[in-house]
Write a protein that holds these residues in place. Sequence first.
Motif, PDB file in Angstrom:
ATOM      1  N   TYR A 233       1.725   9.105   5.023  1.00 47.84           N
ATOM      2  CA  TYR A 233       2.797   8.265   4.482  1.00 47.84           C
ATOM      3  C   TYR A 233       3.785   7.885   5.587  1.00 47.84           C
ATOM      4  CZ  TYR A 233       1.401   9.418  -0.315  1.00 47.84           C
ATOM      5  OH  TYR A 233       0.709   9.545  -1.495  1.00 47.84           O
TER       6      TYR A 233
ATOM      7  N   ALA B  93      -3.979   7.547  -2.206  1.00 49.38           N
ATOM      8  CA  ALA B  93      -2.819   6.662  -2.138  1.00 49.38           C
ATOM      9  C   ALA B  93      -3.103   5.414  -1.312  1.00 49.38           C
ATOM     10  CB  ALA B  93      -1.620   7.418  -1.566  1.00 49.38           C
ATOM     11  N   HIS B  94      -4.000   5.509  -0.319  1.00 47.05           N
ATOM     12  CA  HIS B  94      -4.272   4.314   0.496  1.00 47.05           C
ATOM     13  C   HIS B  94      -5.083   3.268  -0.270  1.00 47.05           C
ATOM     14  CE1 HIS B  94      -7.915   6.744   1.694  1.00 47.05           C
ATOM     15  NE2 HIS B  94      -8.494   5.568   1.548  1.00 47.05           N
TER      16      HIS B  94
ATOM     17  N   THR C 123       0.832  -1.198   0.000  1.00 49.45           N
ATOM     18  CA  THR C 123       0.000   0.000   0.000  1.00 49.45           C
ATOM     19  C   THR C 123       0.867   1.248   0.000  1.00 49.45           C
ATOM     20  OG1 THR C 123      -1.645  -1.219   1.278  1.00 49.45           O
ATOM     21  CG2 THR C 123      -1.910   1.166   1.150  1.00 49.45           C
ATOM     22  N   LEU C 124       0.508   2.209  -0.830  1.00 49.08           N
ATOM     23  CA  LEU C 124       1.315   3.411  -1.006  1.00 49.08           C
ATOM     24  C   LEU C 124       1.324   4.290   0.243  1.00 49.08           C
ATOM     25  CD1 LEU C 124       3.034   4.999  -3.045  1.00 49.08           C
ATOM     26  CD2 LEU C 124       0.922   6.031  -3.910  1.00 49.08           C
ATOM     27  N   ALA C 125       0.193   4.384   0.954  1.00 53.83           N
ATOM     28  CA  ALA C 125       0.109   5.231   2.152  1.00 53.83           C
ATOM     29  C   ALA C 125      -1.029   4.745   3.029  1.00 53.83           C
ATOM     30  CB  ALA C 125      -0.103   6.687   1.764  1.00 53.83           C
TER      31      ALA C 125
ATOM     32  N   GLU D 285       1.887  14.501  -3.566  1.00 53.98           N
ATOM     33  CA  GLU D 285       2.463  13.619  -2.554  1.00 53.98           C
ATOM     34  C   GLU D 285       3.607  12.790  -3.129  1.00 53.98           C
ATOM     35  OE1 GLU D 285      -1.923  13.392  -0.441  1.00 53.98           O
ATOM     36  OE2 GLU D 285      -1.125  11.634  -1.477  1.00 53.98           O
TER      37      GLU D 285
ATOM     38  N   ASP E  39      -3.738  11.715   2.914  1.00 51.68           N
ATOM     39  CA  ASP E  39      -3.204  10.443   3.378  1.00 51.68           C
ATOM     40  C   ASP E  39      -1.937  10.631   4.217  1.00 51.68           C
ATOM     41  OD1 ASP E  39      -5.066   8.623   2.520  1.00 51.68           O
ATOM     42  OD2 ASP E  39      -4.116   8.237   0.597  1.00 51.68           O
TER      43      ASP E  39
ATOM     44  N   ARG F  25       8.127  13.267  -2.252  1.00 54.29           N
ATOM     45  CA  ARG F  25       8.933  12.168  -1.721  1.00 54.29           C
ATOM     46  C   ARG F  25       9.921  11.626  -2.734  1.00 54.29           C
ATOM     47  NH1 ARG F  25       4.226  12.910   0.450  1.00 54.29           N
ATOM     48  NH2 ARG F  25       4.037  12.754   2.721  1.00 54.29           N
TER      49      ARG F  25
ATOM     50  N   ALA G  37       9.131   7.147   3.614  1.00 55.79           N
ATOM     51  CA  ALA G  37       8.661   6.927   2.242  1.00 55.79           C
ATOM     52  C   ALA G  37       9.467   7.776   1.263  1.00 55.79           C
ATOM     53  CB  ALA G  37       7.182   7.260   2.132  1.00 55.79           C
ATOM     54  N   GLN G  38      10.067   7.132   0.279  1.00 55.83           N
ATOM     55  CA  GLN G  38      10.863   7.830  -0.725  1.00 55.83           C
ATOM     56  C   GLN G  38      11.026   6.934  -1.942  1.00 55.83           C
ATOM     57  OE1 GLN G  38      15.320   8.840  -0.476  1.00 55.83           O
ATOM     58  NE2 GLN G  38      14.374  10.765   0.199  1.00 55.83           N
TER      59      GLN G  38
END
Length: 436
Positions: free
Chosen positions: A308, A345-346, A293-295, A392, A306, A396, A312-313
Motif C-alpha cells: 500500500y 487489493a491490487h 487501485t486500492l494497493a 489491511e 500487497d 489503515r 494510505a488511510q
Amino acid sequence: MDTLAELRAGRLAGATRLDLSCGLTEFPREIFDLADSLETLNLSGNALDALPADLGRLHRLRVLFCSDNRFTQLPESVGQCQALEMVGFKANRIRTVPAATLQLRSLRWLILTDNQIETMPELPGQCTAMQKLMLAGNQLRALPESLAACGRLELLRISANRFEALPPWLLSLPRLSWLAGAGNPFDMQAEEAAIAAQSVPHVDWRDLALGQKLGEGASGVIHEAALGPASQPVAVKLFKGAVTSDGWPHSEMAASIAAGAHPTLIAAQSRIDGHPDGTQGLVMALVDPSFRTLAGPPSLASCTRDVYPADAQWTSAVALRIARDIASAMQHLHARGILHGDLYAHNILWNAQGGGLLGDFGAAWMTGALGPVQAGALQRLEMRAFGCLLEELLERCGDAPPQAMAALKDRCMQADVSARPSFAEALALLQGELSQ
C-alpha cells in the motif's frame, strides 16, 4: 540493465543486484567477484542451459531469476545457495526438478511457470518456509504429498496442467488463500458448461475505436474505447494468448463471461469478433476515473501481501463499504460456482464515496465439476484471502476500526478451514454493521 563489459571491467564491485540480458550462452565467471555483496541475480532473457556447479559461492544470494532461457533441468547447484528466498525459472524447457535443488530452508517463493514438468519431487523436511509456489503451464498430474506439511503455503498456481482431481489434503492447508486451478481436465467441462449457460453478446472489432491504454497485466492489455455509432465509452481487454502465471487466457475469458452482471464486479459485457490478428478480447464497462487501485501487488519482500502507499488511510465507514462491496461480489461469484483465485487489493478499485469494485479474472476457475463438499472447502480457502484484505483495511483506518469487522477478520483467517464463514454470512454481517 547492467552490461557484461561493466562487470568484466570491475565497475560493478560491491553491487547487491545484477541484471544481465545480453544473449548469454554461458554463466560469466566474473559474477563470483560479487560474491560478498550480491543478493539479487537476474539472468532472464538469455540462452543459458546450465549454471556452474559451484553456484553456492554466491553465499549472500537471496533472489535468482533465470526465466526465458533454455534450461531443461532445474540446476542442482541452486540448492547450494542457502540464503535463497526466491527462485524463478519461468518459460524455459524444464522437464526435471531434482530434489537436491529444493534443499533450501529459506525458500519462500518458487516460480516454474510455463515449462514441461511432469513430476515434482518430494520436498525435503526442512523446506517449510514456502509461501508461494507457481506451477501453471506444465504437465503435472499430481503434487508431492510432502507439500501437505508446508503449513505456511499461501499461494499456489496449478492451472493449465493435467490434474484429473485435486489432492484432498490441499483443501485443509491452514494458510492457503490464493489457489488457481483452471485449465485442468477436471475443470475444462465446467468451463464449457459455464460459457454455454451464460453467454454474452458479440461485438465486431470494426465497431470499436481504441483509445489510450489503461493498464496491462500478465494476460492482456486494457484500453479505453468507443463502441458503435454512439461512441459509447467502454473498456476493452485484448488477450496476449500465451500461458501466464495464473493459467490460460481462455480460462479467464470463460470466468469473466460466466460471472454475469453485478454492481460491484468488473465483468465482461460482450466478446470481440473479427480482430485482424485473431486476438481474443472482451468489452467491459468503463469505470469512473474517480476510482483508483486500492494497493500495489506483492513485492519481493512482502511475498504474498500487497503493498500500500505509505499515506494510505480511510475512515472506518469507507473500510466497511469496501469490505461489503467485495463480499457482495464474491458471494455472487461463489453462487455461480466461480472461484476468483486472486482476491487481492491490487485487483480492487475504490473511491471514498462509492466503495469497491472487484476485477481481474486471470486466476478464476469453476467448481461445477466438483462435489459440494470440495467446492465449499475451496470457497472457504478464499475466505482467508478476504480476511487478509480486512486486516489491511483495518490497519489503515484513521478512526476507531469497527469491532465487528475485526472479529470477522479473525474468523476468516482461522486455521480450521471448515470453521470459516461463507461470503453470504460475511456480507450479512457487514451490511448490518453499515445500517447501524
